[in-house]
Design a protein around this motif. Structure first.
Motif, mmCIF file in Angstrom:
data_model
loop_
_atom_site.group_PDB
_atom_site.id
_atom_site.type_symbol
_atom_site.label_atom_id
_atom_site.label_comp_id
_atom_site.label_asym_id
_atom_site.label_seq_id
_atom_site.Cartn_x
_atom_site.Cartn_y
_atom_site.Cartn_z
ATOM 1 N N SER A 481 -28.687 -14.959 27.633
ATOM 2 C CA SER A 481 -27.451 -14.588 28.316
ATOM 3 C C SER A 481 -26.406 -15.703 28.223
ATOM 4 C CB SER A 481 -27.791 -14.282 29.783
ATOM 5 O OG SER A 481 -26.624 -14.126 30.525
ATOM 6 N N LEU A 482 -26.845 -16.938 28.460
ATOM 7 C CA LEU A 482 -25.898 -18.063 28.380
ATOM 8 C C LEU A 482 -25.310 -18.168 26.974
ATOM 9 C CD1 LEU A 482 -24.546 -20.624 29.533
ATOM 10 C CD2 LEU A 482 -26.553 -21.916 28.824
ATOM 11 N N LYS A 483 -26.195 -18.011 25.969
ATOM 12 C CA LYS A 483 -25.724 -18.158 24.586
ATOM 13 C C LYS A 483 -24.647 -17.131 24.293
ATOM 14 C CE LYS A 483 -26.768 -20.963 23.581
ATOM 15 N NZ LYS A 483 -27.409 -22.199 23.867
ATOM 16 N N LEU A 484 -24.915 -15.893 24.719
ATOM 17 C CA LEU A 484 -23.956 -14.829 24.404
ATOM 18 C C LEU A 484 -22.622 -15.079 25.098
ATOM 19 C CD1 LEU A 484 -23.833 -11.812 23.059
ATOM 20 C CD2 LEU A 484 -23.548 -11.224 25.457
ATOM 21 N N LYS A 485 -22.665 -15.343 26.411
ATOM 22 C CA LYS A 485 -21.379 -15.455 27.117
ATOM 23 C C LYS A 485 -20.596 -16.678 26.657
ATOM 24 C CE LYS A 485 -23.680 -16.663 31.281
ATOM 25 N NZ LYS A 485 -23.991 -16.200 32.601
ATOM 26 N N GLU A 486 -21.308 -17.733 26.355
ATOM 27 C CA GLU A 486 -20.669 -18.994 25.970
ATOM 28 C C GLU A 486 -19.804 -18.855 24.714
ATOM 29 O OE1 GLU A 486 -23.762 -21.792 24.854
ATOM 30 O OE2 GLU A 486 -22.405 -23.469 25.171
ATOM 31 N N ILE A 487 -20.273 -18.065 23.759
ATOM 32 C CA ILE A 487 -19.517 -18.019 22.501
ATOM 33 C C ILE A 487 -18.840 -16.677 22.225
ATOM 34 C CG2 ILE A 487 -20.732 -19.883 21.323
ATOM 35 C CD1 ILE A 487 -22.459 -17.839 19.929
ATOM 36 N N SER A 488 -19.298 -15.593 22.924
ATOM 37 C CA SER A 488 -18.642 -14.300 22.659
ATOM 38 C C SER A 488 -17.598 -13.994 23.732
ATOM 39 C CB SER A 488 -19.675 -13.165 22.633
ATOM 40 O OG SER A 488 -20.094 -12.883 23.959
ATOM 41 N N TYR A 489 -17.707 -14.671 24.874
ATOM 42 C CA TYR A 489 -16.840 -14.460 26.046
ATOM 43 C C TYR A 489 -17.069 -13.086 26.676
ATOM 44 C CZ TYR A 489 -14.427 -18.073 23.301
ATOM 45 O OH TYR A 489 -14.125 -19.168 22.530
ATOM 46 N N ILE A 490 -18.209 -12.461 26.380
ATOM 47 C CA ILE A 490 -18.568 -11.209 27.071
ATOM 48 C C ILE A 490 -19.363 -11.622 28.301
ATOM 49 C CG2 ILE A 490 -19.839 -9.031 26.921
ATOM 50 C CD1 ILE A 490 -19.666 -9.302 23.833
ATOM 51 N N HIS A 491 -18.975 -11.075 29.457
ATOM 52 C CA HIS A 491 -19.712 -11.449 30.656
ATOM 53 C C HIS A 491 -21.155 -10.950 30.556
ATOM 54 C CE1 HIS A 491 -21.394 -10.487 34.650
ATOM 55 N NE2 HIS A 491 -21.137 -11.769 34.777
ATOM 56 N N SER A 492 -22.096 -11.807 30.900
ATOM 57 C CA SER A 492 -23.480 -11.328 30.924
ATOM 58 C C SER A 492 -24.245 -12.076 32.001
ATOM 59 C CB SER A 492 -24.135 -11.513 29.562
ATOM 60 O OG SER A 492 -24.625 -12.813 29.447
ATOM 61 N N PRO A 577 -33.844 -14.259 17.613
ATOM 62 C CA PRO A 577 -32.927 -13.113 17.572
ATOM 63 C C PRO A 577 -31.859 -13.155 18.666
ATOM 64 C CG PRO A 577 -35.171 -12.407 18.130
ATOM 65 C CD PRO A 577 -35.251 -13.831 17.693
ATOM 66 N N LEU A 578 -32.203 -13.729 19.820
ATOM 67 C CA LEU A 578 -31.184 -13.821 20.881
ATOM 68 C C LEU A 578 -30.041 -14.741 20.437
ATOM 69 C CD1 LEU A 578 -33.402 -14.058 24.105
ATOM 70 C CD2 LEU A 578 -32.440 -12.037 23.020
ATOM 71 N N GLN A 579 -30.400 -15.835 19.776
ATOM 72 C CA GLN A 579 -29.353 -16.746 19.261
ATOM 73 C C GLN A 579 -28.501 -16.025 18.213
ATOM 74 O OE1 GLN A 579 -32.009 -19.702 17.692
ATOM 75 N NE2 GLN A 579 -32.037 -20.933 19.567
ATOM 76 N N LEU A 580 -29.182 -15.261 17.360
ATOM 77 C CA LEU A 580 -28.449 -14.592 16.273
ATOM 78 C C LEU A 580 -27.524 -13.499 16.806
ATOM 79 C CD1 LEU A 580 -31.309 -14.373 13.618
ATOM 80 C CD2 LEU A 580 -29.202 -15.722 13.434
ATOM 81 N N VAL A 581 -27.995 -12.747 17.804
ATOM 82 C CA VAL A 581 -27.130 -11.696 18.376
ATOM 83 C C VAL A 581 -25.876 -12.351 18.968
ATOM 84 C CG1 VAL A 581 -26.948 -10.010 20.253
ATOM 85 C CG2 VAL A 581 -28.971 -10.005 18.768
ATOM 86 N N ALA A 582 -26.072 -13.447 19.687
ATOM 87 C CA ALA A 582 -24.917 -14.148 20.274
ATOM 88 C C ALA A 582 -23.987 -14.633 19.162
ATOM 89 C CB ALA A 582 -25.398 -15.328 21.119
ATOM 90 N N TYR A 583 -24.569 -15.210 18.123
ATOM 91 C CA TYR A 583 -23.767 -15.738 17.021
ATOM 92 C C TYR A 583 -22.922 -14.626 16.394
ATOM 93 C CZ TYR A 583 -22.551 -17.319 12.355
ATOM 94 O OH TYR A 583 -21.847 -17.602 11.209
ATOM 95 N N TYR A 584 -23.573 -13.516 16.042
ATOM 96 C CA TYR A 584 -22.821 -12.465 15.349
ATOM 97 C C TYR A 584 -21.801 -11.803 16.275
ATOM 98 C CZ TYR A 584 -25.762 -13.103 11.285
ATOM 99 O OH TYR A 584 -26.380 -13.652 10.200
ATOM 100 N N ALA A 585 -22.124 -11.703 17.565
ATOM 101 C CA ALA A 585 -21.135 -11.130 18.498
ATOM 102 C C ALA A 585 -19.881 -12.002 18.509
ATOM 103 C CB ALA A 585 -21.735 -11.017 19.895
ATOM 104 N N SER A 586 -20.081 -13.304 18.491
ATOM 105 C CA SER A 586 -18.942 -14.224 18.494
ATOM 106 C C SER A 586 -18.143 -14.104 17.195
ATOM 107 C CB SER A 586 -19.451 -15.657 18.681
ATOM 108 O OG SER A 586 -18.393 -16.556 18.644
ATOM 109 N N VAL A 587 -18.859 -14.028 16.066
ATOM 110 C CA VAL A 587 -18.177 -13.889 14.769
ATOM 111 C C VAL A 587 -17.374 -12.594 14.754
ATOM 112 C CG1 VAL A 587 -18.534 -13.538 12.290
ATOM 113 C CG2 VAL A 587 -19.885 -15.253 13.506
#
Ligand code: M6R
Length: 606
Positions: A481-492, A577-587
């Motif tokens: 969750s932290l990874k995703l919100k930190e770089i995609s700016y989607i609240h989680s 995979p959690l890191q990768l989902v966050a990465y691609y969401a940000s990209v």
């Protein structure tokens, strides 16, 4: 926060400063600036924004040419990001760059205003420039020493005096600073990668040491103007490992470096198939007798501590309390001399973690640091130390550092459980052997990343999502969750799956994305029930589970499968995979993946 550099030598100073700053931009990127001696005068170029903005500005106003100067990349603390608040800041005859915070700047500013001095910016830094100017009487070191006695807080300073056109000065208290030594050239920098293009030799400046750098000689003094002889260190990180190496972003490169980082970190610590942690100075007797263990850290490092808690408690049966460092230091923790306090930190400079460690020491506890950056403050001050060998982590979002932090926590837990007789030698060897298998299994996960891209695309327009899991899966969902919100700016938010129905499930409506981490075989049925509960309320579920899970078609909308391993080691695999989902969401959202807004890699302010 903030990165500072300085150079004096035969090269074009502005180029060297800009190159150094480009390696430090991870420390902050609200503004950038340089000051260079040009024809005997200090010429400043600075702007709000990133280094690229400074490059553009210098195309308009002209790049200062000279052979000595200082530079800065900022993570704003006092004063909004703006041109005027950008560093360098100047007094009449002094110009400085600063990393850190001057806590008593208001009092000092009032005093200086009383002396008739006029301030341009809202920064604490300008107070230091004016104070140096106030004390400057032709002797720079004397002015620095007098100013030092006035300042409270944390700082590393690069300083140039108008009258000394081929000399730069530096001093530090708390905030990190190194002094690079090349052939007929010298450097200062907040971190080693900033000088690697030119030299690998450097001194680690200690608190209250003053460096005086000219092309042909580097001298370091204490506050009594006594010359100090220091050990010259050699960086073992090369340029290649500090660069992107063909990947689009550092984060992706660092995700791919995880198998190697694990091997480099654990291999030297496994002897005859068993974990060996003697290097850190912890004896078996000590290990057995700790009453309880605290793990204190921030952000991702703290999440590594939570994985450690589950593993240590399960295997070694020693109670573990995980604390956020900024809470630990102010909550009067009940820590005694019979306790072990483990501090986890990639940078080794996180202000709250450092302060928490000092507090633990003052309470008599033994401290063990798990740190990535060699010679960092936490590494130097801890009673015992285990270095992770992730190499330089440049992306603000931590990936490989987390991976090796948990790898060390596993080694520690196995060792402790064995030392306490909670597992026998064979079991300890079996677990250690499984840990050694994880790099190859991660390689297989990284071979094909298309499904993670697909999942990222499915949630990229979401406003908010939930990560759920139980046990170690819950620990991991926090990191996801932290990874995703930190770089995609989607609240989680991450939530213990069993706790959802006590309130949070009301957030679920048609289409709400939920990422369920479901790798723990002993808990799988319970987690699947929780997945069904959210699905019944409209959630779009991505499940991260084992390859052996079987048919997932009626359970989740998307399913990311990772190789099978013992439950206890699943976080090592499932985090990828959690890191990768966050990465691609940000990209996909077009964000600056390596430098997410409002953040900095190394948080050296509280
Ligand atoms: O350098 P540290 O490990 O002490 O840093 C702690 C946190 O600031 C860090 O893990 C942060 O949460 C990361 N940006 C997360 O990806």
């Amino acid at each position: 926060m903030c990165g500072i550099v300085g150079y004096v030598g035969h090269r074009d100073c502005a180029d060297v400063l800009m190159n150094g700053l480009s390696k430090l931009e991870y420390r902050g990127y609200d503004s950038a600036g340089i000051a260079v001696f040009e024809n005997g005068e200090i010429t400043v170029a600075k702007t709000k924004g990133r280094l690229a903005d400074l490059e553009n500005k210098m195309k308009e106003i002209g790049k200062p040419h000279g052979h000595a100067g200082i530079g800065h990349t900022r993570w704003a603390t006092h004063g909004e990001p703006s041109d005027v608040n950008s560093h360098p800041h100047s007094g009449e005859r002094v110009t400085i760059v600063h990393n850190g915070i001057i806590e008593n700047y208001k009092k000092l500013k009032e005093f200086l205003i009383g002396q008739g001095r006029v301030f341009k910016s809202a920064t604490d830094t300008e107070v230091v420039a004016q104070m140096l100017d106030y004390y400057y009487d032709g002797n720079p070191v004397e002015a620095i020493v007098k100013t030092m006695h006035e300042l409270e807080g944390s700082f590393a300073l690069g300083i140039v005096f108008q009258d000394f056109t081929d000399t730069i000065f530096a001093i530090r208290k708390e905030s990190p600073l190194i002094v690079g030594v090349g052939e007929n050239e010298s450097f200062i920098a907040s971190d080693v990668p900033a000088i690697l293009k030119y030299t690998r030799n450097y001194y680690l400046l200690e608190p209250n040491e003053i460096a005086v750098l000219s092309p042909y000689c580097t001298k370091i003094y204490d506050l009594h103007y006594k010359k100090i002889d220091k050990e010259l260190k050699t960086a073992d990180w090369d340029m290649e490992s500090a660069e992107k190496g063909g990947y689009e972003h550092y984060m992706l490169k660092e995700i791919h470096e995880q198998p190697t980082a694990i091997k480099t970190t654990i291999t030297p610590r496994i002897v005859n198939g068993l974990p060996s942690l003697e290097e850190c100075g912890i004896t078996l007797d000590e290990m057995k007798n700790f009453n309880q263990i605290f793990v204190v850290a921030c952000g991702t490092a703290m999440h590594a501590g939570i994985v450690g808690k589950y593993v240590i408690e399960k295997l070694a049966k020693v109670p573990v309390i995980v604390d956020i460092a900024s809470e630990f230091r102010y909550r009067d923790p009940i820590v005694t001399k019979d306790d072990l306090v483990i501090i986890i930190s990639q940078s080794g400079e996180t202000a709250d973690s450092l302060a928490a460690m000092r507090l633990a020491k003052s309470l008599g506890a033994k401290t063990l640091a798990i740190v990535n950056v060699k010679g960092s403050s936490i590494a130097r001050e801890a009673d015992m130390l285990i270095y992770t060998h992730a190499g330089p982590e440049i992306a603000v979002a931590s990936t490989k550092a987390y991976m090796v932090q948990i790898a060390v926590m596993y080694l520690f837990a196995f060792k402790l459980a064995y030392a306490k007789g909670m597992i026998d030698k064979e079991e300890c060897k079996r677990l250690t052997e499984l840990l050694q298998q994880t790099p190859n299994l991660i390689e297989t996960i990284l071979e094909d990343k298309t499904y993670e891209q697909y999942v990222a695309a499915s949630l990229v327009t979401a406003d908010s999502l939930l990560y759920i899991g139980r046990g170690l899966d819950y620990a991991l969902s926090m990191e996801g969750s932290l990874k995703l919100k930190e770089i995609s700016y989607i609240h989680s938010e991450s939530y213990a799956a069993g706790e959802l129905k006590h309130g949070t499930i009301s957030l679920i409506s048609e289409g709400t994305p939920v990422i369920a981490v479901a790798t723990q075989s002993k808990l799988i049925e319970k987690t699947v029930s929780n997945i069904k509960e959210v699905k019944a309320r409209g959630a779009k579920v991505t499940m991260v589970c084992r390859e052996s899970f079987g048919d997932d078609s009626d359970i989740a909308d998307y399913c990311i499968k990772v190789p099978d391993i013992d439950d206890i080691l699943m976080p090592m695999l499932a985090v990828v995979p959690l890191q990768l989902v966050a990465y691609y969401a940000s990209v996909l959202r077009g964000n600056d993946v390596d430098k997410p807004r409002n953040l900095a890699k190394s948080v050296t302010v509280e």
